[in-house]
Design a protein around this motif. Structure first.
Motif, PDB file in Angstrom:
ATOM      1  N   GLU A  12       0.687  -0.901  -0.025  1.00 56.11           N
ATOM      2  CA  GLU A  12      -0.177  -0.278   0.082  1.00 56.11           C
ATOM      3  C   GLU A  12       0.629   1.428  -0.100  1.00 56.11           C
ATOM      4  O   GLU A  12       0.676   2.362  -1.124  1.00 56.11           O
ATOM      5  CB  GLU A  12      -0.370  -0.077   1.309  1.00 56.11           C
ATOM      6  N   PRO A  13       1.566   0.999   0.939  1.00 56.71           N
ATOM      7  CA  PRO A  13       2.506   2.486   0.906  1.00 56.71           C
ATOM      8  C   PRO A  13       3.601   2.905  -0.254  1.00 56.71           C
ATOM      9  O   PRO A  13       2.982   4.312  -1.205  1.00 56.71           O
ATOM     10  CB  PRO A  13       3.949   2.366   1.893  1.00 56.71           C
ATOM     11  N   LYS A  71       0.554   4.243  -3.257  1.00 54.37           N
ATOM     12  CA  LYS A  71       0.127   6.123  -2.661  1.00 54.37           C
ATOM     13  C   LYS A  71       0.929   6.862  -3.359  1.00 54.37           C
ATOM     14  O   LYS A  71       0.883   7.816  -4.168  1.00 54.37           O
ATOM     15  CB  LYS A  71       0.385   5.719  -1.008  1.00 54.37           C
ATOM     16  N   ILE A  72       2.497   6.194  -3.525  1.00 55.52           N
ATOM     17  CA  ILE A  72       3.854   6.588  -3.703  1.00 55.52           C
ATOM     18  C   ILE A  72       3.530   7.066  -5.447  1.00 55.52           C
ATOM     19  O   ILE A  72       3.837   7.701  -5.923  1.00 55.52           O
ATOM     20  CB  ILE A  72       4.843   6.337  -4.055  1.00 55.52           C
ATOM     21  N   GLN A 116       0.293   6.361  -6.904  1.00 49.52           N
ATOM     22  CA  GLN A 116      -0.502   7.572  -7.032  1.00 49.52           C
ATOM     23  C   GLN A 116      -0.231   9.295  -7.607  1.00 49.52           C
ATOM     24  O   GLN A 116      -0.663   9.667  -7.953  1.00 49.52           O
ATOM     25  CB  GLN A 116      -1.472   6.798  -5.699  1.00 49.52           C
ATOM     26  N   MET A 117       0.428   9.708  -6.271  1.00 48.74           N
ATOM     27  CA  MET A 117       1.035  11.159  -5.847  1.00 48.74           C
ATOM     28  C   MET A 117       1.799  10.827  -7.778  1.00 48.74           C
ATOM     29  O   MET A 117       1.588  12.210  -7.953  1.00 48.74           O
ATOM     30  CB  MET A 117       1.524  11.024  -4.976  1.00 48.74           C
ATOM     31  N   ALA A 176       8.875  15.194  -0.209  1.00 51.49           N
ATOM     32  CA  ALA A 176       8.295  14.482   0.754  1.00 51.49           C
ATOM     33  C   ALA A 176       6.898  14.386  -0.520  1.00 51.49           C
ATOM     34  O   ALA A 176       6.344  15.164  -0.195  1.00 51.49           O
ATOM     35  CB  ALA A 176       7.822  14.390   1.912  1.00 51.49           C
ATOM     36  N   LEU A 177       6.668  13.443  -1.278  1.00 50.94           N
ATOM     37  CA  LEU A 177       5.476  13.089  -1.295  1.00 50.94           C
ATOM     38  C   LEU A 177       4.627  12.687  -1.069  1.00 50.94           C
ATOM     39  O   LEU A 177       3.526  13.061  -0.634  1.00 50.94           O
ATOM     40  CB  LEU A 177       5.416  12.184  -3.665  1.00 50.94           C
ATOM     41  N   THR A 178       5.103  11.769  -0.110  1.00 53.34           N
ATOM     42  CA  THR A 178       4.165  11.022   0.735  1.00 53.34           C
ATOM     43  C   THR A 178       4.567  10.838   2.133  1.00 53.34           C
ATOM     44  O   THR A 178       6.483  10.985   1.899  1.00 53.34           O
ATOM     45  CB  THR A 178       3.213   9.703   0.320  1.00 53.34           C
ATOM     46  N   LYS A 179       4.102  10.027   2.755  1.00 53.42           N
ATOM     47  CA  LYS A 179       4.895  10.074   3.730  1.00 53.42           C
ATOM     48  C   LYS A 179       6.104   8.941   3.863  1.00 53.42           C
ATOM     49  O   LYS A 179       7.179   8.687   4.306  1.00 53.42           O
ATOM     50  CB  LYS A 179       3.867   9.777   5.426  1.00 53.42           C
ATOM     51  N   TYR A 192       7.884   8.355   1.157  1.00 55.70           N
ATOM     52  CA  TYR A 192       8.568   8.689   0.045  1.00 55.70           C
ATOM     53  C   TYR A 192       9.154   9.337   0.779  1.00 55.70           C
ATOM     54  O   TYR A 192      10.515   9.734   0.663  1.00 55.70           O
ATOM     55  CB  TYR A 192       7.627   9.206  -0.801  1.00 55.70           C
TER      56      TYR A 192
END
Length: 184
Positions: free
Chosen positions: A61-62, A65-66, A68-69, A131-134, A136
């Motif tokens: 999942e993490p 999310k990357i 997707q971002m 930092a695109l996501t936590k 990342y």
């Protein structure tokens, strides 16, 4: 968008230069660049590329999310760039970001705080800026540590500059070719 991206990277280099001048920090690290440093820079892209290809294939999942971002934020910015523009931007990022985060921040803090703290601070700042996501942020911070290790392995700033630029170039070209449809 290309011009704005290049200007941003040049502004990072200007910031690095101003800080280096103010604090008397060597802007380019040691100036004894050679073919070994060049080779280390090229070969140092392989572990990062392995991580990138794992990220693309992973169902975790993490990682999703990357991706997707990246689809939402990176793709619209870079989808119209030519390979030449991606190469120029990658070179600019490799040079400016390594000068700022490794030579100026890490190099400047090293004598005052010691190597581990200097590496940690420069890597954390590198992570924050990417930092695109936590998750990342964590990956980018680890990449900042990795670039520091590459620099320390040769004492040549050329090595992480090449590793950074080559990684960015390959990832952007691969990602854009994978995601952009011919009629987009």
């Amino acid at each position: 968008m290309f011009v704005k991206a290049i200007i941003f990277e040049l502004l990072l280099l200007l910031l690095a230069w101003l800080v280096a001048c103010f604090f008397s920090i060597p802007l380019w690290g040691e100036a004894n660049w050679d073919w070994v440093g060049f080779g280390v820079g090229i070969s140092s892209t392989l572990p990062m590329l392995s991580m990138f290809f794992w990220l693309l294939q992973s169902k975790w999942e993490p990682n999703r999310k990357i991706i997707q971002m990246m689809d939402e934020a990176v793709l619209p910015l870079f989808k119209d760039f030519t390979i030449f523009q991606i190469a120029l931007l990658s070179i600019a990022a490799g040079i400016s970001e390594e000068v700022l985060f490794r030579a100026v921040i890490q190099g400047g803090l090293q004598s005052a705080s010691g190597l581990p703290i200097a590496v940690a601070i420069s890597a954390l700042l590198f992570g924050v800026c990417h930092a695109l996501t936590k998750f990342y942020f964590i990956l980018a911070t680890l990449m900042g540590v990795y670039f520091s290790l590459v620099w320390m392995s040769t004492s040549q700033l050329l090595s992480p500059m090449i590793a950074h630029a080559l990684y960015d170039f390959i990832v952007l070209v691969w990602y854009l070719r994978l995601r952009v449809k011919p009629n987009d």
